[in-house]
Design a protein around this motif. Structure first.
Motif, mmCIF file in Angstrom:
data_model
loop_
_atom_site.group_PDB
_atom_site.id
_atom_site.type_symbol
_atom_site.label_atom_id
_atom_site.label_comp_id
_atom_site.label_asym_id
_atom_site.label_seq_id
_atom_site.Cartn_x
_atom_site.Cartn_y
_atom_site.Cartn_z
ATOM 1 N N GLU A 61 8.365 4.523 -11.240
ATOM 2 C CA GLU A 61 8.714 3.191 -10.758
ATOM 3 C C GLU A 61 9.325 3.186 -9.361
ATOM 4 O OE1 GLU A 61 12.518 1.818 -12.698
ATOM 5 O OE2 GLU A 61 11.784 3.106 -14.314
ATOM 6 N N PRO A 62 8.637 3.711 -8.359
ATOM 7 C CA PRO A 62 9.191 3.653 -7.009
ATOM 8 C C PRO A 62 9.212 2.216 -6.493
ATOM 9 C CG PRO A 62 6.926 4.363 -6.919
ATOM 10 C CD PRO A 62 7.289 4.302 -8.376
ATOM 11 N N GLY A 63 10.067 1.975 -5.539
ATOM 12 C CA GLY A 63 10.133 0.646 -4.944
ATOM 13 C C GLY A 63 10.822 0.692 -3.600
ATOM 14 N N VAL A 64 10.563 -0.316 -2.794
ATOM 15 C CA VAL A 64 11.216 -0.483 -1.496
ATOM 16 C C VAL A 64 11.656 -1.933 -1.389
ATOM 17 C CG1 VAL A 64 10.909 -0.556 1.001
ATOM 18 C CG2 VAL A 64 9.930 1.331 -0.315
ATOM 19 N N HIS A 65 12.894 -2.130 -1.004
ATOM 20 C CA HIS A 65 13.407 -3.489 -0.775
ATOM 21 C C HIS A 65 13.936 -3.580 0.648
ATOM 22 C CE1 HIS A 65 16.624 -6.607 -0.738
ATOM 23 N NE2 HIS A 65 15.672 -7.285 -1.347
ATOM 24 N N ILE A 66 13.451 -4.555 1.402
ATOM 25 C CA ILE A 66 13.910 -4.787 2.772
ATOM 26 C C ILE A 66 14.862 -5.984 2.733
ATOM 27 C CG2 ILE A 66 13.224 -5.326 5.135
ATOM 28 C CD1 ILE A 66 10.452 -4.204 4.458
ATOM 29 N N PRO A 67 16.139 -5.769 3.011
ATOM 30 C CA PRO A 67 17.103 -6.870 2.940
ATOM 31 C C PRO A 67 16.664 -8.072 3.773
ATOM 32 C CG PRO A 67 18.242 -4.785 3.206
ATOM 33 C CD PRO A 67 16.783 -4.493 3.381
ATOM 34 N N GLY A 68 16.726 -9.247 3.156
ATOM 35 C CA GLY A 68 16.365 -10.480 3.834
ATOM 36 C C GLY A 68 14.899 -10.821 3.802
ATOM 37 N N ASP B 197 0.829 -1.214 0.000
ATOM 38 C CA ASP B 197 0.000 0.000 0.000
ATOM 39 C C ASP B 197 0.856 1.254 0.000
ATOM 40 O OD1 ASP B 197 -2.272 -1.540 -0.029
ATOM 41 O OD2 ASP B 197 -2.743 -1.278 2.102
ATOM 42 N N LEU B 198 1.987 1.209 0.704
ATOM 43 C CA LEU B 198 2.883 2.368 0.767
ATOM 44 C C LEU B 198 3.489 2.656 -0.606
ATOM 45 C CD1 LEU B 198 4.455 4.477 2.477
ATOM 46 C CD2 LEU B 198 6.223 2.711 2.763
ATOM 47 N N GLY C 56 9.658 6.252 6.746
ATOM 48 C CA GLY C 56 10.918 5.776 7.297
ATOM 49 C C GLY C 56 11.796 5.006 6.338
ATOM 50 N N TYR C 57 11.517 5.098 5.055
ATOM 51 C CA TYR C 57 12.307 4.356 4.073
ATOM 52 C C TYR C 57 13.234 5.270 3.279
ATOM 53 C CZ TYR C 57 9.404 0.292 4.988
ATOM 54 O OH TYR C 57 8.774 -0.757 5.586
ATOM 55 N N MET C 58 13.810 6.269 3.947
ATOM 56 C CA MET C 58 14.680 7.220 3.264
ATOM 57 C C MET C 58 15.943 6.538 2.747
ATOM 58 S SD MET C 58 16.274 10.798 4.702
ATOM 59 C CE MET C 58 14.631 11.371 5.110
ATOM 60 N N GLN D 253 8.642 11.484 -1.187
ATOM 61 C CA GLN D 253 8.183 11.955 0.121
ATOM 62 C C GLN D 253 7.280 10.944 0.810
ATOM 63 O OE1 GLN D 253 6.429 15.826 -0.629
ATOM 64 N NE2 GLN D 253 8.287 16.889 0.022
ATOM 65 N N VAL D 254 6.476 10.237 0.018
ATOM 66 C CA VAL D 254 5.591 9.226 0.601
ATOM 67 C C VAL D 254 6.405 8.142 1.294
ATOM 68 C CG1 VAL D 254 3.836 7.481 0.090
ATOM 69 C CG2 VAL D 254 3.794 9.674 -1.105
ATOM 70 N N LEU D 255 7.492 7.717 0.637
ATOM 71 C CA LEU D 255 8.337 6.673 1.208
ATOM 72 C C LEU D 255 9.202 7.212 2.345
ATOM 73 C CD1 LEU D 255 9.437 4.961 -2.132
ATOM 74 C CD2 LEU D 255 7.487 4.401 -0.670
ATOM 75 N N ASP D 256 9.691 8.450 2.182
ATOM 76 C CA ASP D 256 10.493 9.071 3.242
ATOM 77 C C ASP D 256 9.698 9.178 4.540
ATOM 78 O OD1 ASP D 256 12.614 9.341 1.564
ATOM 79 O OD2 ASP D 256 12.432 11.512 1.290
#
Length: 368
Positions: A328-335, A254-255, A288-290, A282-285
């Protein structure tokens, strides 16, 4: 299309003349294609006040990989193997009496630049810079039509894959199947190396598929693109494998979806490149995903998959109408994995309905 190519060449000549050179040598393949139509590998284009010439190491075959050059251009084939079309073009320019020659220094190797100077020592070599790339930013409707068809092909290939059994198959196998489906549906080929990431690999930008197998509960992220008549588009989606996603997966999806929507909604003629990036970032920042975010939110597409403009924090410039870009925004959380959502859109004014979405595969979080 002949008149379209001729008009493009005339615009470039006007820029060259304004910069002090009446003759130009275009060597970057995408730029040659833009100005001359499809041409054999390694072809170069010489533009001058007289007749424009396309120099080739071999005659155009008319096959799909060569295509057909603009019929209004005279093609000059080198007499024997091993010659350099760029050097031959410079030699002709000098023989025609040119005093200066604008070249694409950002594309020429040092060795090739020296060879041109050696064969035509009296020519004053200048830099054409990114003049052709700048002309390519705003697309004509015939170019956008090719991108639209490419997007339809990519959507179709992705949709068919989602209807197949995925658990147990490797990332590499899925990527190869997607690329085969692109060609089956009429693409020239993939626009870039297809990326498929599962589980901890999901959400990584530019992830190279591995032999990891799809498992229940995985995020599955896919990024692919089709090339149609030389024009390239891309689409990226993320799904969950299994009956229902976990809470953390829903929250993260959703984020990223909210960030992607903010970026899409910021697309408008006159919008600053960095403001589009800021809208999504800004939405991701704020969540807390800066750290670890991709260096840009999107980029232009066309004859190359990564063109101007760059939608990045420090990018300078403003969008024009009829400019196709990705968001194409994205977030990757290691592991753990991550989410990437990627669309190709064309900037349109609000009076025309706002940005035109070319890639229409659903962005709903599907459990496959």
């Amino acid at each position: 299309m002949s008149e379209v190519y001729a008009a493009r060449r005339e615009r470039l000549k006007e820029r060259c003349t304004a910069g002090g050179s009446a003759t130009a040598l275009v060597t970057r393949p995408a730029n040659v294609r833009y100005l001359a139509g499809a041409a054999p590998h390694g072809a170069v284009l010489l533009l001058s006040r007289g007749e424009d010439l396309l120099f080739c190491s071999r005659p155009p075959s008319g096959e799909a990989e060569d295509g057909r050059p603009d019929e209004a251009l005279r093609v000059q084939v080198l007499p024997g193997p091993g010659g350099d079309p760029a050097v031959a073009a410079a030699d002709v320019a000098a023989a025609r009496g040119a005093e200066s020659l604008a070249v694409e220094e950002h594309h020429l190797t040092v060795t090739r630049h020296r060879a041109i100077g050696s064969v035509a020592p009296r020519l004053r070599l200048g830099d054409l810079g990114g003049a052709v790339e700048q002309l390519r930013v705003v697309k004509g409707e015939e170019e956008i039509a090719c991108l639209r068809i490419g997007a339809e092909i990519a959507d179709q290939a992705l949709g068919e894959l989602l209807e197949s059994i995925l658990v147990g198959r490797t990332e590499r196998h899925l990527a190869l199947e997607l690329e085969r489906r692109l060609v089956d549906h009429g693409a020239d080929g993939p626009a870039f190396a297809t990326s498929v990431g599962t589980g901890p690999n999901s959400g990584r930008r530019g992830h190279r598929p591995t032999d990891r197998r799809v498992e229940e509960g995985d995020f599955l992220s896919v990024c692919l693109g089709a090339t149609y008549r030389g024009y390239r588009c891309e689409i990226g989606r993320t799904f969950v494998i299994g009956t229902s996603p976990a809470d953390w997966q829903i929250e993260l999806y959703d984020l990223v979806f909210a960030a992607q929507r903010a970026g899409r909604e910021a697309l408008a003629p006159g919008a600053a490149y960095r403001d589009v990036d800021r809208a999504a970032r800004q939405v991701l920042d704020s969540a807390g995903y800066m750290e670890g975010l991709p260096p840009l939110t999107g980029h232009g597409v066309g004859l190359e998959i990564d063109e101007e403009p760059q939608l990045a924090p420090a990018a300078m410039g403003k969008l024009d109408a009829c400019v196709p870009v990705t968001v194409e925004p994205g977030v990757h959380i290691p592991g753990r994995g991550g989410v990437r959502i990627d669309d190709t859109l064309v900037v349109r004014p609000e009076a025309d309905g706002g940005p035109e979405l070319l890639t229409i595969t659903t962005k709903e979080l599907l459990a496959l």
